[in-house]
Scaffold this active site. Structure first.
Site, PDB file in Angstrom:
ATOM      1  N   GLU A 360       0.831  -1.210   0.000  1.00 45.73           N
ATOM      2  CA  GLU A 360       0.000   0.000   0.000  1.00 45.73           C
ATOM      3  C   GLU A 360       0.865   1.259   0.000  1.00 45.73           C
ATOM      4  O   GLU A 360       0.557   2.243  -0.671  1.00 45.73           O
ATOM      5  CB  GLU A 360      -0.945   0.007   1.205  1.00 45.73           C
ATOM      6  CG  GLU A 360      -1.960  -1.138   1.212  1.00 45.73           C
ATOM      7  CD  GLU A 360      -2.796  -1.208  -0.061  1.00 45.73           C
ATOM      8  OE1 GLU A 360      -3.050  -0.161  -0.661  1.00 45.73           O
ATOM      9  OE2 GLU A 360      -3.181  -2.328  -0.458  1.00 45.73           O
ATOM     10  N   HIS A 491     -12.393  -8.242  -5.773  1.00 50.31           N
ATOM     11  CA  HIS A 491     -12.272  -7.449  -6.996  1.00 50.31           C
ATOM     12  C   HIS A 491     -13.396  -7.695  -7.997  1.00 50.31           C
ATOM     13  O   HIS A 491     -13.604  -6.886  -8.888  1.00 50.31           O
ATOM     14  CB  HIS A 491     -10.905  -7.704  -7.645  1.00 50.31           C
ATOM     15  CG  HIS A 491      -9.771  -7.418  -6.705  1.00 50.31           C
ATOM     16  ND1 HIS A 491      -9.510  -8.211  -5.597  1.00 50.31           N
ATOM     17  CD2 HIS A 491      -8.854  -6.420  -6.672  1.00 50.31           C
ATOM     18  CE1 HIS A 491      -8.467  -7.723  -4.943  1.00 50.31           C
ATOM     19  NE2 HIS A 491      -8.054  -6.636  -5.563  1.00 50.31           N
TER      20      HIS A 491
END
Ligand code: X8Z
Ligand code: ZN
Length: 602
Positions: A360, A491
């Protein structure tokens, strides 16, 4: 002649002015919509959902109007002398056309469908195995932890089935309308379907063939891993490994069998040698989520990269709140104003999550590096580049050498011998090699739905056809068309393209190899400096090379960016193969010893 030349110059000057204004306004609209999205993601409720939908609608309307305005003034948009201008126009035109594809009411409906799917996924609760009436288990952290730690086949089966029932099944009825809307937008924007629309970001006519070729190169290695793990799992789960050679998907330590690192203790080649799971050390040393982000920030800045700004530390959400629902799936945010960058992660203190923290932070580093580009170029060179930045750094961070350096592995632990290296590489392969078929099939699945090859009546059968064929895994019990097992993966309901992770898993090794050379930590001719031992910590030269590529954003086609970062212009599997070479050789011999034939019936 001279007249037309200067007309063109005038036109370009005018175009630049108009684009500057567009850039300024769209950054503002983007900020508003990102803020509303964030507020919803960190506090799921009806009011926040309404505001989020309203703002994203405003954003689309703005894009539509802007494009109408811009395109009416420039009929010659591909013929500017300045290649950068042409590239900007081309990108804005796609945004503008797709924004104009649906009338407002239908657009609202589409946004609502997507929002509902993510909400179902993020708020789903499952019932406990021990007490079926206790139905308050969330995916993060409860179910994830069961999948990771339990070795009780029945409990794992229960957790797997519960999750797939409470997420995928509920999402199924929304998926066909989602597919239709997505295709309609893509077609109005001059793409054949939504799959082609996603692939545009790779700017290559041969991307599908190139990916297939990469997979074919890496498949034999995956099959060796599969055969070895299957043999070892057979020792723990005696009656679960059968003639067909497929591995039951619930036994691999992860809900989607996309990474098998958590079954490392069941498959470790040399159990008496050191392991690199430093979770216990982190806990003993009182690591917190915040500390994990600080450690990561320190690694980035040691390379001369940009530290996280004060706003990041103030506004990010690094732990799961107890008092409200949030979207726990980790993400990194660019608020488009050059100031606000945040991470949202329900962080738990484990080695695996330390890697996710770097992942991240890599996204935010990219945002910081390209923040002065015009908004249309504030993107990864392609989506895979964005996913690869943090992972590239994590390849250094998780080396035994580095873990010693930051005190997570005892200095006296021997780590340079052959057997410890094989242990280490097997641990890495359980993440990186095992992920490849999964990273490929999620979008293969959706491409084939988007282009009409797969019908609604075959959604689940086709999912398992690919899961068997590519990953060699099978479901824990019979699945039907009432189920929608693809929908149980974030997703898919969240409408996030997935090929990016496959691409990332390949190119991050190319990045690693290049940065390691730059740092003087790797030499192909020197057996004492293998690629898998390299740690680029504190190398300003490596950092500068990385930053040079990141700062370009998407202003140039990705092969040019790759050239800056690696000297290569193509994706290729040589770096990942080289990194794992000792393990691949070892596996071939070991599987022969175990009388394992790689492969399965799919
Ligand atoms: O979704 C993610 C990140 C956010 S971009 C946490 N990843 C993929 C996944 O979880 O399925 C990272 C690895 C693959
Ligand atoms: Zn990511």
């Amino acid at each position: 002649m001279i007249g037309s030349f200067s007309d063109r110059n005038d036109l370009e000057t005018k175009a630049r002015l108009i684009l500057d204004e567009y850039n300024r306004q769209s950054s503002e609209v983007c900020f508003k919509s990102a803020s509303a999205n964030w507020n919803y993601a960190v506090n799921i409720n009806d009011d926040n959902e309404k505001i989020k939908l309203r703002e994203s609608l405003e954003n689309v309307k703005f894009q539509k109007e802007s494009w109408k305005n811009i395109s009416s003034q420039f009929k010659t948009r591909d013929s500017f002398k300045d290649a950068v201008l042409n590239r900007m126009f081309q990108k804005i035109s796609i945004t503008g056309m797709s924004a104009a594809a649906l009338p407002e009411e239908r657009l609202k409906e589409f946004q609502q469908i997507k929002s509902t799917m993510t909400k179902i996924y993020s708020t789903a609760k499952t019932c406990a195995y021990e007490d079926r009436s206790r139905c308050n288990l969330s995916l993060d952290p409860d179910v994830t932890q069961i999948m990771k730690e339990s070795r009780d086949e029945k409990k794992l089966r229960h957790a797997w089935l519960e999750w797939h029932d409470k997420s995928g099944v509920e999402i199924r009825k929304f998926y066909k309308p989602y597919v239709d809307f997505s295709n309609e937008i893509a077609r109005t924007t001059n793409f054949s379907d939504a799959g082609a629309f996603w692939l545009r970001e790779y700017e290559s006519d041969t991307i599908k063939e190139d990916i297939e070729q990469l997979w074919q190169t890496l498949k034999p290695f995956y099959q060796q891993m599969h055969a070895y793990v299957r043999a070892k799992l057979g020792e723990t789960y005696k009656d679960q490994i059968t003639e067909d050679g497929l591995i039951p998907a619930h036994l691999l330590g992860n809900m989607w069998a996309q990474s098998w690192e958590h079954i490392y203790p069941l498959v470790v080649p040399f159990p008496e040698k050191a392991s690199i799971d430093v979770t216990e050390q982190m806990k003993q040393q009182g690591y917190t989520p915040l500390k994990m982000f600080q450690i990561s920030d320190e690694f980035f800045t040691s390379l001369g990269l940009i530290p996280m700004p004060p706003e990041f530390w103030k506004e990010s959400l690094l732990e799961k709140p107890k008092d409200r629902e949030v979207v726990c799936h980790a993400s990194a945010w660019d608020f488009c104003n050059g100031k606000d960058f945040r991470i949202k992660q329900c962080t738990v203190v484990t080695t695996e999550q330390l890697v996710t923290v770097h992942h991240e932070m890599g996204h935010v580093q990219y945002y910081l590096q390209y923040k002065d580009q015009p908004l249309v170029f504030r993107r990864g060179a392609n989506p895979g580049f964005h996913e690869a930045v943090g992972d590239t750094l994590a390849l250094s961070v998780t080396t035994p050498k580095h873990l010693k350096e930051i005190g997570l592995l005892d200095e006296s632990t021997p780590t340079d011998d052959y057997q410890t290296s094989i242990n280490f590489l097997l641990g890495m392969a359980l993440k990186k090699i095992v992920f490849l078929p999964f990273g490929y099939l999620i979008d293969k699945y959706r491409w084939d739905i988007f282009d009409g090859t797969v019908k609604e009546t075959e959604y689940n059968a086709y999912w398992w056809k690919l899961r068997k064929e590519y990953q060699g895994v099978k479901p824990p019990s019979v699945r039907t068309e009432e189920h929608f097992d693809a929908g149980a993966k974030f997703h898919v309901p969240a409408d996030v393209e997935y090929l990016r992770y496959f691409v990332s898993n390949v190119i991050q090794f190319q990045f690693h190899r290049s940065l390691c050379k730059e740092a003087g930590q790797y030499d192909a001719q020197d057996p004492l400096k293998p690629l898998h031992n390299c740690d680029i910590y504190r190398s300003k030269a490596a950092g500068a090379k990385l930053a040079a590529g990141l700062a370009m954003g998407s202003s140039r086609p990705w092969p040019e960016v790759m050239k800056v970062m690696t000297g290569q212009e193509k994706m290729d599997a040589s770096a990942i193969r080289e990194y794992f070479k000792p393990l691949e050789d070892w596996l071939v011999l070991e599987n022969a010893k175990l009388a394992q034939t790689p492969g399965w019936q799919s």
